[in-house]
Structure formats: structure tokens, C-alpha cells
Design a protein around this motif. Structure first.
Motif, PDB file in Angstrom:
ATOM      1  N   PRO A 101       0.839  -1.216   0.000  1.00 40.10           N
ATOM      2  CA  PRO A 101       0.000   0.000   0.000  1.00 40.10           C
ATOM      3  C   PRO A 101       0.865   1.255   0.000  1.00 40.10           C
ATOM      4  CG  PRO A 101      -0.796  -1.594   1.601  1.00 40.10           C
ATOM      5  CD  PRO A 101       0.521  -2.120   1.120  1.00 40.10           C
ATOM      6  N   GLY A 102       0.481   2.212  -0.769  1.00 42.01           N
ATOM      7  CA  GLY A 102       1.256   3.443  -0.906  1.00 42.01           C
ATOM      8  C   GLY A 102       2.203   3.412  -2.076  1.00 42.01           C
ATOM      9  N   ALA A 103       2.493   2.200  -2.603  1.00 38.07           N
ATOM     10  CA  ALA A 103       3.340   2.087  -3.794  1.00 38.07           C
ATOM     11  C   ALA A 103       2.457   1.671  -4.965  1.00 38.07           C
ATOM     12  CB  ALA A 103       4.475   1.110  -3.545  1.00 38.07           C
ATOM     13  N   LEU A 104       2.467   0.361  -5.311  1.00 37.55           N
ATOM     14  CA  LEU A 104       1.588  -0.098  -6.391  1.00 37.55           C
ATOM     15  C   LEU A 104       0.190  -0.425  -5.890  1.00 37.55           C
ATOM     16  CD1 LEU A 104       3.948  -2.368  -8.545  1.00 37.55           C
ATOM     17  CD2 LEU A 104       3.466   0.076  -8.746  1.00 37.55           C
ATOM     18  N   ASP A 105       0.000  -0.471  -4.580  1.00 35.12           N
ATOM     19  CA  ASP A 105      -1.330  -0.682  -3.991  1.00 35.12           C
ATOM     20  C   ASP A 105      -2.017  -1.939  -4.532  1.00 35.12           C
ATOM     21  OD1 ASP A 105      -1.574   1.585  -2.224  1.00 35.12           O
ATOM     22  OD2 ASP A 105      -1.676   2.828  -4.036  1.00 35.12           O
ATOM     23  N   GLY A 106      -1.248  -3.021  -4.693  1.00 32.56           N
ATOM     24  CA  GLY A 106      -1.840  -4.273  -5.147  1.00 32.56           C
ATOM     25  C   GLY A 106      -2.079  -4.364  -6.639  1.00 32.56           C
ATOM     26  N   ALA A 107      -1.624  -3.385  -7.405  1.00 32.74           N
ATOM     27  CA  ALA A 107      -1.858  -3.408  -8.856  1.00 32.74           C
ATOM     28  C   ALA A 107      -1.161  -4.594  -9.525  1.00 32.74           C
ATOM     29  CB  ALA A 107      -1.374  -2.096  -9.479  1.00 32.74           C
ATOM     30  N   LEU A 108      -0.006  -4.965  -9.017  1.00 32.64           N
ATOM     31  CA  LEU A 108       0.721  -6.086  -9.603  1.00 32.64           C
ATOM     32  C   LEU A 108      -0.035  -7.394  -9.391  1.00 32.64           C
ATOM     33  CD1 LEU A 108       3.257  -7.042 -11.062  1.00 32.64           C
ATOM     34  CD2 LEU A 108       4.430  -7.136  -8.854  1.00 32.64           C
ATOM     35  N   LYS A 109      -0.554  -7.597  -8.184  1.00 35.76           N
ATOM     36  CA  LYS A 109      -1.316  -8.823  -7.916  1.00 35.76           C
ATOM     37  C   LYS A 109      -2.635  -8.827  -8.667  1.00 35.76           C
ATOM     38  CE  LYS A 109      -2.775 -11.866  -4.179  1.00 35.76           C
ATOM     39  NZ  LYS A 109      -2.789 -12.087  -2.707  1.00 35.76           N
ATOM     40  N   VAL A 127       6.486  -6.839 -14.575  1.00 33.12           N
ATOM     41  CA  VAL A 127       6.619  -5.407 -14.300  1.00 33.12           C
ATOM     42  C   VAL A 127       6.580  -4.608 -15.602  1.00 33.12           C
ATOM     43  CG1 VAL A 127       8.258  -3.674 -13.473  1.00 33.12           C
ATOM     44  CG2 VAL A 127       7.781  -5.682 -12.084  1.00 33.12           C
ATOM     45  N   SER A 128       7.159  -5.178 -16.659  1.00 38.61           N
ATOM     46  CA  SER A 128       7.150  -4.476 -17.946  1.00 38.61           C
ATOM     47  C   SER A 128       5.744  -4.321 -18.509  1.00 38.61           C
ATOM     48  CB  SER A 128       8.021  -5.234 -18.959  1.00 38.61           C
ATOM     49  OG  SER A 128       9.364  -5.246 -18.538  1.00 38.61           O
ATOM     50  N   ALA A 129       4.833  -5.224 -18.112  1.00 39.68           N
ATOM     51  CA  ALA A 129       3.480  -5.195 -18.673  1.00 39.68           C
ATOM     52  C   ALA A 129       2.505  -4.379 -17.836  1.00 39.68           C
ATOM     53  CB  ALA A 129       2.958  -6.623 -18.811  1.00 39.68           C
ATOM     54  N   ILE A 130       2.923  -3.888 -16.674  1.00 42.45           N
ATOM     55  CA  ILE A 130       2.016  -3.169 -15.781  1.00 42.45           C
ATOM     56  C   ILE A 130       1.879  -1.714 -16.227  1.00 42.45           C
ATOM     57  CG2 ILE A 130       1.738  -2.319 -13.415  1.00 42.45           C
ATOM     58  CD1 ILE A 130       1.062  -5.188 -13.670  1.00 42.45           C
ATOM     59  N   THR A 131       0.662  -1.205 -16.152  1.00 41.96           N
ATOM     60  CA  THR A 131       0.417   0.230 -16.381  1.00 41.96           C
ATOM     61  C   THR A 131      -0.247   0.820 -15.147  1.00 41.96           C
ATOM     62  OG1 THR A 131      -1.739  -0.241 -17.395  1.00 41.96           O
ATOM     63  CG2 THR A 131       0.179  -0.065 -18.865  1.00 41.96           C
ATOM     64  N   LEU A 132       0.041   2.085 -14.886  1.00 45.90           N
ATOM     65  CA  LEU A 132      -0.533   2.802 -13.750  1.00 45.90           C
ATOM     66  C   LEU A 132      -1.277   4.036 -14.271  1.00 45.90           C
ATOM     67  CD1 LEU A 132       2.542   2.711 -11.317  1.00 45.90           C
ATOM     68  CD2 LEU A 132       0.557   1.186 -11.315  1.00 45.90           C
ATOM     69  N   PRO A 133      -2.257   4.506 -13.519  1.00 42.96           N
ATOM     70  CA  PRO A 133      -2.976   5.714 -13.971  1.00 42.96           C
ATOM     71  C   PRO A 133      -2.132   6.968 -13.784  1.00 42.96           C
ATOM     72  CG  PRO A 133      -3.827   4.949 -11.870  1.00 42.96           C
ATOM     73  CD  PRO A 133      -2.865   3.907 -12.321  1.00 42.96           C
ATOM     74  N   SER A 134      -2.120   7.803 -14.784  1.00 43.85           N
ATOM     75  CA  SER A 134      -1.435   9.093 -14.706  1.00 43.85           C
ATOM     76  C   SER A 134      -2.321  10.095 -13.967  1.00 43.85           C
ATOM     77  CB  SER A 134      -1.129   9.608 -16.113  1.00 43.85           C
ATOM     78  OG  SER A 134      -0.304   8.717 -16.799  1.00 43.85           O
ATOM     79  N   PRO A 135      -1.781  11.255 -13.584  1.00 42.88           N
ATOM     80  CA  PRO A 135      -2.611  12.266 -12.925  1.00 42.88           C
ATOM     81  C   PRO A 135      -3.838  12.661 -13.742  1.00 42.88           C
ATOM     82  CG  PRO A 135      -0.291  12.807 -12.671  1.00 42.88           C
ATOM     83  CD  PRO A 135      -0.353  11.634 -13.590  1.00 42.88           C
ATOM     84  N   ASP A 136      -3.722  12.601 -15.078  1.00 45.81           N
ATOM     85  CA  ASP A 136      -4.877  12.940 -15.904  1.00 45.81           C
ATOM     86  C   ASP A 136      -5.782  11.740 -16.174  1.00 45.81           C
ATOM     87  OD1 ASP A 136      -3.278  11.443 -17.525  1.00 45.81           O
ATOM     88  OD2 ASP A 136      -3.096  12.953 -19.120  1.00 45.81           O
ATOM     89  N   GLY A 137      -5.447  10.565 -15.562  1.00 44.51           N
ATOM     90  CA  GLY A 137      -6.279   9.385 -15.724  1.00 44.51           C
ATOM     91  C   GLY A 137      -5.859   8.464 -16.839  1.00 44.51           C
ATOM     92  N   SER A 138      -4.976   8.867 -17.690  1.00 45.67           N
ATOM     93  CA  SER A 138      -4.522   8.006 -18.778  1.00 45.67           C
ATOM     94  C   SER A 138      -3.501   6.996 -18.246  1.00 45.67           C
ATOM     95  CB  SER A 138      -3.890   8.849 -19.884  1.00 45.67           C
ATOM     96  OG  SER A 138      -2.768   9.559 -19.387  1.00 45.67           O
ATOM     97  N   PRO A 139      -3.451   5.784 -18.816  1.00 43.17           N
ATOM     98  CA  PRO A 139      -2.490   4.781 -18.339  1.00 43.17           C
ATOM     99  C   PRO A 139      -1.064   5.119 -18.759  1.00 43.17           C
ATOM    100  CG  PRO A 139      -3.708   3.940 -20.214  1.00 43.17           C
ATOM    101  CD  PRO A 139      -4.324   5.262 -19.878  1.00 43.17           C
ATOM    102  N   ARG A 140      -0.138   4.834 -17.891  1.00 46.37           N
ATOM    103  CA  ARG A 140       1.275   5.010 -18.206  1.00 46.37           C
ATOM    104  C   ARG A 140       2.023   3.746 -17.803  1.00 46.37           C
ATOM    105  NH1 ARG A 140       1.271   7.067 -12.922  1.00 46.37           N
ATOM    106  NH2 ARG A 140       3.185   6.575 -11.744  1.00 46.37           N
ATOM    107  N   PRO A 141       3.036   3.343 -18.533  1.00 44.06           N
ATOM    108  CA  PRO A 141       3.796   2.134 -18.182  1.00 44.06           C
ATOM    109  C   PRO A 141       4.525   2.319 -16.857  1.00 44.06           C
ATOM    110  CG  PRO A 141       4.231   2.808 -20.439  1.00 44.06           C
ATOM    111  CD  PRO A 141       3.492   3.933 -19.789  1.00 44.06           C
ATOM    112  N   LEU A 142       4.571   1.238 -16.093  1.00 41.63           N
ATOM    113  CA  LEU A 142       5.316   1.283 -14.835  1.00 41.63           C
ATOM    114  C   LEU A 142       6.808   1.437 -15.091  1.00 41.63           C
ATOM    115  CD1 LEU A 142       5.669   0.963 -11.782  1.00 41.63           C
ATOM    116  CD2 LEU A 142       5.536  -1.518 -12.104  1.00 41.63           C
ATOM    117  N   VAL A 143       7.313   0.809 -16.136  1.00 42.09           N
ATOM    118  CA  VAL A 143       8.735   0.865 -16.461  1.00 42.09           C
ATOM    119  C   VAL A 143       8.988   2.065 -17.364  1.00 42.09           C
ATOM    120  CG1 VAL A 143      10.668  -0.335 -17.551  1.00 42.09           C
ATOM    121  CG2 VAL A 143       8.988  -1.620 -16.203  1.00 42.09           C
TER     122      VAL A 143
END
Length: 444
Positions: free
Chosen positions: A158-166, A224-240
Motif C-alpha cells: 500500500p502506498g506504492a503499487l497498492d496491489g496493482a501487480l497482484k 513489471v514491464s506489462a504493468i500500467t498505472l494511472p497518470s494524474p490525468d487518468g490516462s495509463p502510463r507504463p510502470l517501467v
């Protein structure tokens, strides 16, 4: 030579006080950068699955710390006992990242670095988590709690990827198992491959999720290369944010799929079987006794791993039907087969072992007992069948020498072969008929 060179690099790195990195002050959190370091396989047994660590770098000073969860201490209490029982303690230590990378490059192992695109609060959360783990022990499990799963969990807090990887990997089931990956990565070392195939039990054949596959460093690198996270504007961005390979090994590579070894093991098993049927006397005794001693000892090792250790991966091992522990008694019976008690028991025990090996081959077709053991079965089953036949032949020869055929039977065999028949006494004369002359008796 290679070991001496490796020790010359690693021992000073670990033992020198200067080599152990000092904690980066949290005041520098906005300057922190988090990277995933992945190491390819090496030649040693413990290196064939790769390694990884998390690197925290101060982008201003350039100083970097590698947080390594793969540290164990030979001086810990009852080290070898804990290792055998499946209770070995590992710990996490921090080292100078640049020195660690140079060590692996000097050993010609592939090295990758992935720079993670994290926000300052995410980077600080991971840094605090790693600092809290510094020097702490954990109960090591090769498949479920190793250096790679610890790195995986550190990223997903929590506070990092918040379970996004799992969340991205747990629902995915590629159809692989722990045994599948073990076979894939140990095929470069056939003795290690066969040893692990023998001791691993049915639980390692159960299908696992993509999340479970991250016990392997290179699988974590790919996830990890396949994970995306939400950007501040809501668009996905690659974790790597960036990935680069610092060194490509010229000697060691990662196999893509498990090998097909069972034809080779079948050929070896048939060769041993032919030798058992072809040799007699002391040569056959030595060959059979050596085989039974080796397989029997392996079988008892499997029994011990199943019932007397905490290694869950060695439970419910159906290989015991092929690596029968009772075989360890045959080296006592085979040399003593000229004695009546051993002459009867040795073939009976060999027949029972061969029968159970056939049962084990049939059980492999059952859906709920599907343990991959074709390699072990193809190696052992021909030998057990040949040994049962060879001991039965030896028993019959010994009995034939001990109880020769009676003379009448021998004469019958000679007659059939065309030998002259033995002389027989003439049949008695018929009794005189009434009215016929009596025979003249000799005068005494």
C-alpha cells in the motif's frame, strides 16, 4: 578457477564494512529513483533460476543501494539441520549497487535494470519499507517465499503499487506449474534435473497463477514491464520508464520450455535392463546390488522429505512407486540366494517392486493424481522388470543344481534325444495251460 575468482570478488564485497551501504536519508526522498535489478542464470545449481534486487539511487549524488533478500548465514544456529528440515532463515541486506552489478558482470551473467516510473510518495513508501526490512530474517521457501517474491511484495505494498501487480497477475493462469518451471530451468544440468524430478511431489504439479510465477526473477521482470498505472490525468502510463541491459552473457541463457528427456532416460533404463539379463554371477550381482542400493536410498530420502520435513513441495510423492525404498534390502538378498531363505524372498521382492512400478505408470493417467514422472518411470521400470526376470532365472538355476532330476526322467530325456534305450529284463513266461506239457526242469 572460476570459484576462486568469484570468491575474490564476493567475499570482500560482503565482509568489508565499507561495502555495506549506509541508509539514504529520507530527506532526499524527492531525489530517489527506484529500479528493479534482474540477474540471469549462472552455472551453479543455486544460480540457474536467476536473482533480483531493488535499487534505490540518489539521483543527485549518484550513490545507489541494492536491497538483496537472498542473504543467508552459515553461522546461524543449526544451519544444516534447518536447511534439511525446510526451516532455513534468509535475511535482507543492503549493499553498494554498483559493486553488486560489477560482481555479476564479472561472472558473465546477464544483467538488466528497469527504472520504475513512480511518484515521490510511492518511491518513499518503498524506501521506508525496504529500510524496515534491513537485517530482518524470514522463513525461506523456494517457491512461495524467496528473494523474488519478497521483491514482488515490496513493490505491491500500500502506498506504492497498492496491489496493482497482484490484481493484474493473480487472475491469469498460463497453465504452468512449479514443476514445469523447475524442469525448464534445470535442463542444462541433467543430474540436478533428475534429482529434483525425483524428490518433488504432486503439489508442484498443480496449476499456478501468473502471480505465483513471479517467484522467478525473470518472470517478475516481464510482469513489471506489462504493468500500467494511472497518470494524474487518468490516462495509463507504463510502470517501467526505461529498461536497459547492462551485460549479455555469452555462456548462460534461459530455456523457454521444459525438455523432452524421457526417451533418453528410457534408453538408459533399457541398457541397464539388457546388462542385467545378459550378465551372470558376480557381475550381475554387483550391477543389481548397486542399482538397488542407489534407488532404495533415494526412495528413503523421498519418504523422509514427505513425512519428516516442512518441505511442502516433497509431499505426496508418487515417485515412491518407482523409487521403491524396499529395494534397499535386495543387496542383502541377492548375494545370499544360494541359501533357501534368500532364494525365495529375493525374486518375490523384485516381483513386488516391478508390480508397483507398473501401478505407478498407470496411476499417472488418473486426472487427480497427475504427477509428471515420465522421466523417472522410463528410467526405472525397464530395470525393475529385467531384475525380476533375472532373479527368477537365478533362482531356477540354483534349484536345478540343488535338486538334480531323478534317473528315470534322465533316461526318458536320453531316449527322446536318440540315445540307446537301456536293457530291460525279459517278461515272465505265460502260465501253462491245462493239457500242455510241463516245462522240463534242470537237474540240480
Amino acid at each position: 578457477m572460476r570459484l576462486l575468482r568469484l570468491l575474490a570478488i564476493v567475499v570482500p564485497l560482503i565482509l568489508s564494512p565499507a561495502s555495506r551501504a549506509q541508509p539514504i536519508s529520507p530527506d532526499f526522498a524527492p531525489r530517489l529513483a527506484i529500479s528493479l535489478l534482474t540477474i540471469g542464470p549462472g552455472p551453479a545449481a543455486y544460480e540457474q533460476f536467476g536473482h533480483n534486487a531493488l535499487i534505490v539511487r540518489d539521483t543527485v549524488s549518484g550513490r545507489a543501494i541494492a536491497y538483496n533478500y537472498g542473504v543467508f548465514d552459515f553461522d546461524q544456529e543449526n544451519f544444516y539441520g534447518r536447511f534439511i528440515q525446510g526451516r532455513l532463515l534468509y535475511s535482507m541486506e543492503a549493499y553498494d549497487a554498483d559493486a553488486v552489478i560489477k560482481t555479476y558482470i564479472a561472472d558473465d551473467r546477464s544483467v538488466w535494470i528497469q527504472d520504475l516510473d513512480l511518484t515521490p510518495p510511492q518511491r518513499l513508501a518503498i524506501f521506508d519499507y525496504l529500510e524496515g526490512w534491513r537485517g530482518r530474517n524470514y522463513l525461506y521457501d523456494y517457491y512461495t517465499n524467496n528473494c523474488s517474491t519478497q521483491v514482488r511484495d515490496a513493490l505491491d505494498i500500500p502506498g506504492a503499487l497498492d496491489g496493482a501487480l497482484k490484481s493484474a497477475t493473480a487472475p491469469v493462469h498460463p497453465g504452468h506449474s512449479f514443476r514445469w518451471h523447475t524442469r525448464r530451468l534445470t535442463q542444462v544440468d541433467p543430474p540436478l534435473y533428475l534429482a529434483l524430478e525425483s524428490v518433488l511431489g504432486l503439489p508442484t504439479d498443480l496449476p499456478i497463477s501468473r502471480w505465483n510465477e513471479l517467484f522467478l526473477p525473470q518472470e517478475l521482470q516481464a510482469a513489471v514491464s506489462a504493468i500500467t498505472l494511472p497518470s494524474p490525468d487518468g490516462s495509463p502510463r507504463p510502470l517501467v520508464a526505461a529498461e536497459r541491459q547492462l551485460h549479455r552473457s555469452s555462456r548462460y541463457s534461459t530455456p523457454v520450455r521444459p525438455p523432452i528427456f524421457f526417451p533418453y532416460f528410457l534408453a538408459i533404463g533399457l541398457a541397464i535392463a539388457v546388462a542385467l539379463l545378459g550378465f551372470r554371477g558376480r557381475t550381475m550381482t554387483f550391477l543389481a546390488s548397486t542399482w538397488c542400493l542407489l534407488i532404495g536410498a533415494t526412495g528413503w530420502l523421498c519418504v523422509w522429505g514427505w513425512f519428516f520435513t516442512d518441505h511442502w513441495a516433497t509431499k505426496t510423492n508418487l515417485n515412491l512407486l518407482h523409487l521403491n525404498p524396499l529395494a534397499i534390502f535386495l543387496p542383502l538378498l541377492i548375494p545370499a540366494m544360494r541359501r533357501r531363505w534368500a532364494n525365495r524372498r529375493a525374486p518375490m521382492l523384485a516381483n513386488a517392486i516391478a508390480f508397483l512400478a507398473c501401478v505407478g505408470l498407470l496411476m499417472a493417467a488418473l486426472p487427480h493424481l497427475h504427477q509428471y514422472n515420465w522421466d523417472v518411470a522410463c528410467l526405472t521400470l525397464p530395470v525393475w522388470l529385467a531384475l525380476a526376470i533375472a532373479l527368477r532365472r537365478r533362482r531356477d538355476r540354483i534349484l536345478a543344481q540343488r535338486d538334480p532330476a531323478p534317473p528315470a526322467a534322465a533316461a526318458s530325456r536320453l531316449s527322446v534325444a536318440g540315445a540307446p534305450r537301456p536293457r530291460t529284463s525279459p517278461s515272465p513266461s505265460p502260465s501253462p495251460v491245462a493239457g500242455s506239457p510241463r516245462p522240463r526242469l534242470p537237474v540240480l
